[in-house]
Enzyme design. Structure first.
Site, PDB file in Angstrom:
ATOM      1  N   HIS A  95       2.055   0.771  10.211  1.00  0.00           N
ATOM      2  CA  HIS A  95       3.476   0.763   9.835  1.00  0.00           C
ATOM      3  C   HIS A  95       4.522   0.655  11.401  1.00  0.00           C
ATOM      4  O   HIS A  95       4.553   1.677  12.376  1.00  0.00           O
ATOM      5  CB  HIS A  95       3.728   2.314   9.546  1.00  0.00           C
ATOM      6  CG  HIS A  95       2.427   3.128   8.532  1.00  0.00           C
ATOM      7  ND1 HIS A  95       2.724   4.514   8.200  1.00  0.00           N
ATOM      8  CD2 HIS A  95       2.560   2.329   7.845  1.00  0.00           C
ATOM      9  CE1 HIS A  95       1.595   4.202   7.457  1.00  0.00           C
ATOM     10  NE2 HIS A  95       1.269   2.942   7.234  1.00  0.00           N
TER      11      HIS A  95
HETATM   12  C1  LIG Z   1      -4.197  -1.837   7.626  1.00  0.00           C
HETATM   13  C2  LIG Z   1      -2.896  -1.869   6.675  1.00  0.00           C
HETATM   14  C3  LIG Z   1      -2.476  -0.674   5.509  1.00  0.00           C
HETATM   15  C4  LIG Z   1      -1.598   0.090   5.258  1.00  0.00           C
HETATM   16  N1  LIG Z   1      -1.843   1.070   4.559  1.00  0.00           N
HETATM   17  C5  LIG Z   1      -0.562   1.293   3.984  1.00  0.00           C
HETATM   18  C6  LIG Z   1      -0.270   2.268   2.894  1.00  0.00           C
HETATM   19  O1  LIG Z   1      -1.667   2.743   2.286  1.00  0.00           O
HETATM   20  N2  LIG Z   1       0.507   2.689   2.335  1.00  0.00           N
HETATM   21  C7  LIG Z   1       1.918   1.853   2.803  1.00  0.00           C
HETATM   22  O2  LIG Z   1       2.983   2.011   2.406  1.00  0.00           O
HETATM   23  N3  LIG Z   1       2.031   1.394   3.762  1.00  0.00           N
HETATM   24  C8  LIG Z   1       0.867   0.686   4.244  1.00  0.00           C
HETATM   25  N4  LIG Z   1       0.439  -0.754   5.239  1.00  0.00           N
HETATM   26  C9  LIG Z   1       2.551  -0.834   6.109  1.00  0.00           C
HETATM   27  C10 LIG Z   1       2.452  -1.259   4.587  1.00  0.00           C
HETATM   28  O3  LIG Z   1       2.191  -2.227   3.919  1.00  0.00           O
HETATM   29  C11 LIG Z   1       4.157  -2.602   5.736  1.00  0.00           C
HETATM   30  O4  LIG Z   1       4.713  -1.719   5.984  1.00  0.00           O
HETATM   31  C12 LIG Z   1       4.678  -3.444   4.651  1.00  0.00           C
HETATM   32  O5  LIG Z   1       3.702  -4.463   3.824  1.00  0.00           O
HETATM   33  C13 LIG Z   1       5.499  -4.206   5.748  1.00  0.00           C
HETATM   34  O6  LIG Z   1       6.387  -5.337   4.839  1.00  0.00           O
HETATM   35  P1  LIG Z   1       6.467  -6.328   5.143  1.00  0.00           P
HETATM   36  O7  LIG Z   1       7.648  -7.196   4.169  1.00  0.00           O
HETATM   37  O8  LIG Z   1       7.799  -6.125   6.692  1.00  0.00           O
HETATM   38  O9  LIG Z   1       5.879  -6.864   6.432  1.00  0.00           O
HETATM   39  P2  LIG Z   1       4.661  -7.713   5.145  1.00  0.00           P
HETATM   40  O10 LIG Z   1       3.857  -7.524   4.476  1.00  0.00           O
HETATM   41  O11 LIG Z   1       3.697  -7.853   6.205  1.00  0.00           O
HETATM   42  O12 LIG Z   1       4.658  -9.415   5.178  1.00  0.00           O
HETATM   43  C14 LIG Z   1       5.444 -10.155   5.493  1.00  0.00           C
HETATM   44  C15 LIG Z   1       4.675 -11.210   5.089  1.00  0.00           C
HETATM   45  O13 LIG Z   1       5.128 -12.861   6.011  1.00  0.00           O
HETATM   46  C16 LIG Z   1       4.444 -13.745   6.756  1.00  0.00           C
HETATM   47  N5  LIG Z   1       4.769 -14.593   7.973  1.00  0.00           N
HETATM   48  C17 LIG Z   1       4.896 -14.283   9.480  1.00  0.00           C
HETATM   49  N6  LIG Z   1       5.666 -15.038   9.395  1.00  0.00           N
HETATM   50  C18 LIG Z   1       5.990 -15.966   9.185  1.00  0.00           C
HETATM   51  C19 LIG Z   1       6.951 -16.961   9.203  1.00  0.00           C
HETATM   52  N7  LIG Z   1       7.140 -17.146  10.452  1.00  0.00           N
HETATM   53  N8  LIG Z   1       7.023 -18.081   8.558  1.00  0.00           N
HETATM   54  C20 LIG Z   1       6.499 -17.547   7.268  1.00  0.00           C
HETATM   55  N9  LIG Z   1       5.743 -16.577   6.462  1.00  0.00           N
HETATM   56  C21 LIG Z   1       5.951 -15.717   8.024  1.00  0.00           C
HETATM   57  C22 LIG Z   1       2.971 -12.917   6.747  1.00  0.00           C
HETATM   58  O14 LIG Z   1       1.341 -13.865   6.781  1.00  0.00           O
HETATM   59  C23 LIG Z   1       3.194 -11.510   6.474  1.00  0.00           C
HETATM   60  O15 LIG Z   1       2.790 -12.437   5.033  1.00  0.00           O
HETATM   61  C24 LIG Z   1      -0.168  -0.570   5.915  1.00  0.00           C
HETATM   62  C25 LIG Z   1      -0.350  -1.595   6.525  1.00  0.00           C
HETATM   63  C26 LIG Z   1      -1.235  -2.943   7.319  1.00  0.00           C
HETATM   64  C27 LIG Z   1      -1.791  -3.849   7.518  1.00  0.00           C
END
Ligand SMILES: Cc1cc2nc3c(=O)[nH]c(=O)nc-3n(C[C@H](O)[C@H](O)[C@H](O)COP(=O)(O)OP(=O)(O)OC[C@H]3O[C@@H](n4cnc5c(N)ncnc54)[C@H](O)[C@@H]3O)c2cc1C
Lengths: 496, 218
Positions: A428
């Site tokens: 997180h």
């Molecule tokens: C193992 C794990 C378990 C979790 N369990 C939970 C849970 O049960 N409940 C909960 O609420 N949260 C959970 N979380 C946390 C939650 O999933 C994340 O906080 C959330 O998905 C983050 O959202 P985000 O959009 O910031 O990033 P992400 O969902 O990580 O999305 C970012 C995306 O951007 C892409 N990216 C990166 N760099 C680039 C680039 N330069 N160009 C194009 N694309 C790019 C990445 O490949 C990725 O697909 C968990 C996370 C993990 C890793």
């Protein structure tokens, strides 16, 4: 020869919890949307439950300097939602109140977020976890909490028809988990959005103080090697590449960012029971002890205790010792139960650029955070002993297993360092391009608009000003919908 | 391991024909110093200083023991054969005798899995190369015996691991942690290991039913 170009009304970078809902919302509002994703696109049929293959395909990891903490995130279409544990919590009112008071986000209230939270809840099928999805692993945590009189509850999860495979972190081969891959991404596509996998955004193209699009590196799907440049031109750019990339993308684009990173630090405690637990089956996480939480109306020291799968690699990594000691502990794998501490850290870290332009994360829990981790693991050991565990392993690298309350009590109290812990990690991650009311201390305004660059927004977890104290995906998705709406109306107003 | 800023091939390739351009050819002493400098932590610099002052850094670059060498025909993406052998030696000591037997019988190959895992993560790949070079060449000054890690007997290797995990130097603990993470991943994610530990595979209906049966509880 000039680089290939694509034109759209909006380009969204990153297809996870912050990007995919934003792309869907913008596309459904009638905008031509390109959704860029650095990782590959895998479908449910590709998820075969084999850890080594799935983890390599779906996840990325890095380490924080300053503490050696391991940070994990998804790296495929759907982002971290494809590998997460499906736990759902509404944004805690106390947290929103704090963001209003400390970060000047006066418009971020329960009522302004409510329609977005409702929409998220419905789209991803979040629902309470019933008895049919409470594994022995979860029930042992519940039983221990009951014996000690501690509050706890089964958590809501975003699944439809979960069959307890225990493979939430490997993509969910049954297709039950309603990750962004199965919800927001297809929704965006149905509304006409174009999803480009293997497309890594390098920097935002900015001209005369306005975002004009994104410079992209196409990656060869087979080798992952660079396959050529691409420029996506759009007057609206939404960044949602996650904490491991969004702040770095901003920095590479010449925009100051990267301060105020905050995490939920995690460690796990493992216990052996006489009866088999088969803790590698059942939802990877389902039950939480909320007694020590400091959100959702609680006033504890600020940690949740959530049961977690005993998948072999991560369990071995979290156990102390090596060689014969590790072998003895792992030899009891079917009898092991495990719970993770989800700490609401007070520490702040930062993202900077390494020489090669990649993100460099500096983060270390404060002594106060480490003290609370010590408190949490001690309480978990008590809980497991109360639930009948024969042995409990604390996540202290050089420690021996605990077999009784007396042994636990005899442990000399000592100040913990981050490196005393076996596996200190975080999934997180928050901040690094936070919204705020004060232009001097925030990268984005309350609408998620990057200050000083028209048409540029941040809709992922980097835009949040701090940690949430609960699993954050719902908060991130709801905030992304809010920001997409503000971006669309803001840009329309600007155009008019 | 922290994210370094050098290229994928990192160090550990000096004695190999597939040497990466730009990797210095002045011998392992320079190689280790370069690795330590890149890892760029005060603790490591102290370690390098101590090792150098004591004249303990190696002057030769012999092959690792044949038992640890990559099998013929295996094409390594990022690890040098020496780094491969060092990782294999670390994994063997980490996981204990039963899983080690699977490695020595070649039923599983953690070092090959580690090579494949880090090949797609350039930052991690170079950090791993550096870390393994340090384990192989630089932590042994702390032992009475002057030999690379792969040449030590099991008890001496265990003493190295024990020293790493208990060390007061952050960088040594980080090295242990980083290698432990990768070794546990590359050993325990293997189906052969899983079944040995009593995990009936990811889709066992009986296993799932047992995990969900609670009755009156404990
Ligand atoms: C193992 C794990 C378990 C979790 N369990 C939970 C849970 O049960 N409940 C909960 O609420 N949260 C959970 N979380 C946390 C939650 O999933 C994340 O906080 C959330 O998905 C983050 O959202 P985000 O959009 O910031 O990033 P992400 O969902 O990580 O999305 C970012 C995306 O951007 C892409 N990216 C990166 N760099 C680039 C680039 N330069 N160009 C194009 N694309 C790019 C990445 O490949 C990725 O697909 C968990 C996370 C993990 C890793």
């Amino acid at each position: 020869m000039s680089e290939p170009r694509l034109r759209a009304d909006a380009v969204v970078v990153g297809s996870g919890a912050g990007g995919a809902p934003a792309a869907a919302a913008l596309a459904e509002a009638g905008l031509e949307v390109v959704l860029l994703e650095a990782g590959a696109r895998w479908e449910t049929r590709d998820f075969d439950g084999e850890e080594a293959r799935m983890l390599a395909r779906l996840m990325k990891a890095t380490t924080a300097s300053g503490s050696g903490m391991e940070l994990y995130a998804g790296a495929c279409v759907g982002g971290s939602t494809v590998v997460n544990d499906a736990l759902c919590w509404a944004p805690p009112p106390e947290v929103l109140a704090r963001w209003r008071a400390e970060h000047g986000l006066v418009g971020l209230t329960e009522s302004t977020l409510a329609p977005h939270v409702e929409r998220v809840w419905a789209e991803i099928g979040a629902a309470p976890t019933g008895p049919a999805n409470l594994s022995r692993n979860a029930r042992l945590l519940e039983a221990g909490a009951r014996r000690l009189g501690w509050a706890g509850a089964a958590m809501a999860r975003n699944v439809r028809g979960c069959v307890n495979l225990g493979l939430c972190n490997l993509g969910c081969p049954s297709g039950a988990k309603q990750s962004a891959l199965l919800t927001w991404v297809p929704r965006a596509e149905r509304a006409g959005a174009r999803v480009l996998a293997h497309a890594r955004a390098l920097r935002v193209a900015i001209e005369a103080g306005r975002a004009r699009g994104v410079e992209v590196l196409r990656l060869d799907p087979a080798s992952g090697e660079p396959a050529g440049p691409l420029r996506v031109e759009a007057p609206l750019v939404v960044l949602a590449a996650g904490i491991l990339e969004t702040p770095a993308l901003l920095l590479r684009s010449g925009i100051a960012a990267g301060e105020g990173l905050q995490l939920h630090s995690s460690v796990s405690v493992t216990a052996r029971f006489a009866e088999p637990v088969y803790g590698f089956f059942g939802p990877t996480m389902a039950y939480a002890v909320t007694e020590f939480s400091d959100v959702h109306g609680r006033h504890g020291p600020g940690f949740m205790l959530e049961n977690v799968s005993v998948a072999a690699p991560v369990t071995a990594n979290a156990l102390p010792r090596f060689g014969a000691d590790l072998e003895r502990a792992m030899g009891a794998l079917p009898h092991l139960a495990r719970t993770v501490v989800v700490l609401r850290d007070e520490a702040r870290g930062r993202v900077t650029l390494a020489r090669d332009g990649s993100a460099r994360i500096a983060y270390a829990p404060t002594p106060g955070d480490l003290g609370r981790i010590g408190d949490a693991i001690g309480r978990l050991a008590r809980l497991y002993l109360a639930a009948g565990a024969e042995e409990v392993w604390l996540p202290l690298e050089a420690s021996a297993p605990i077999r009784s309350e007396a042994e636990l009590a005899a442990l000399a109290p000592r100040a913990l360092g981050p490196r005393d812990l076996t596996l200190l990690y975080a999934v997180h991650l928050f901040g690094g391009a936070a919204m705020g009311g004060d232009p001097a201390h925030s990268v984005c305004d309350e609408a998620g608009a990057v200050r000083g660059v028209a048409g540029l927004y941040v809709s992922d977890a980097s835009s949040l000003p701090g940690n949430t104290g609960v699993n954050p995906q719902v908060t991130i998705m709801a905030n992304a919908l809010r920001i997409a709406e503000r971006a669309r109306t803001g840009e329309r107003a600007r155009a008019a | 391991m922290s994210r370094p800023s050098i290229g994928v091939n990192g160090i550990g390739h000096r004695c190999e024909p597939r040497e990466a351009p730009g990797v210095n050819a002045a011998g392992p002493t320079r190689e280790v110093e370069a690795a330590l400098a890149r890892l760029d932590r005060r603790g490591f610099l102290r370690l390098a200083g101590t090792a150098t002052a004591a004249g303990l850094l190696p002057a030769g670059c012999g092959a690792a023991p044949a038992a640890l060498a990559p099998p013929p025909g295996l094409r390594l993406a990022v690890l040098s054969p020496r780094a491969y052998a060092t990782f294999q030696a670390f994994a063997l000591r980490l996981v204990g005798p039963a899983c080690s037997a699977l490695v020595t019988s070649r039923a599983i190959d953690p070092a090959a899995a580690a090579d494949a895992w880090v090949a797609r993560l350039p930052g991690l790949a170079s950090a791993l190369g550096q870390g393994l070079a340090v384990l192989e060449w630089a932590v042994w000054p702390l032992l009475p015996k002057l030999a690379p890690f792969t040449a030590l007997d099991a008890r001496a290797q265990d003493r190295v691991l024990e020293d790493l995990l208990r060390s007061r130097m952050a960088i040594k603990r980080d090295l242990y942690r980083g290698l432990k993470s990768l070794a546990t991943l590359t050993v325990y994610a293997q189906p052969a290991v899983r079944s040995r530990l009593g995990h009936p595979g990811p889709f066992s209906a009986e296993g799932i039913a047992a995990a969900m049966r609670w009755g009156d509880g404990p």
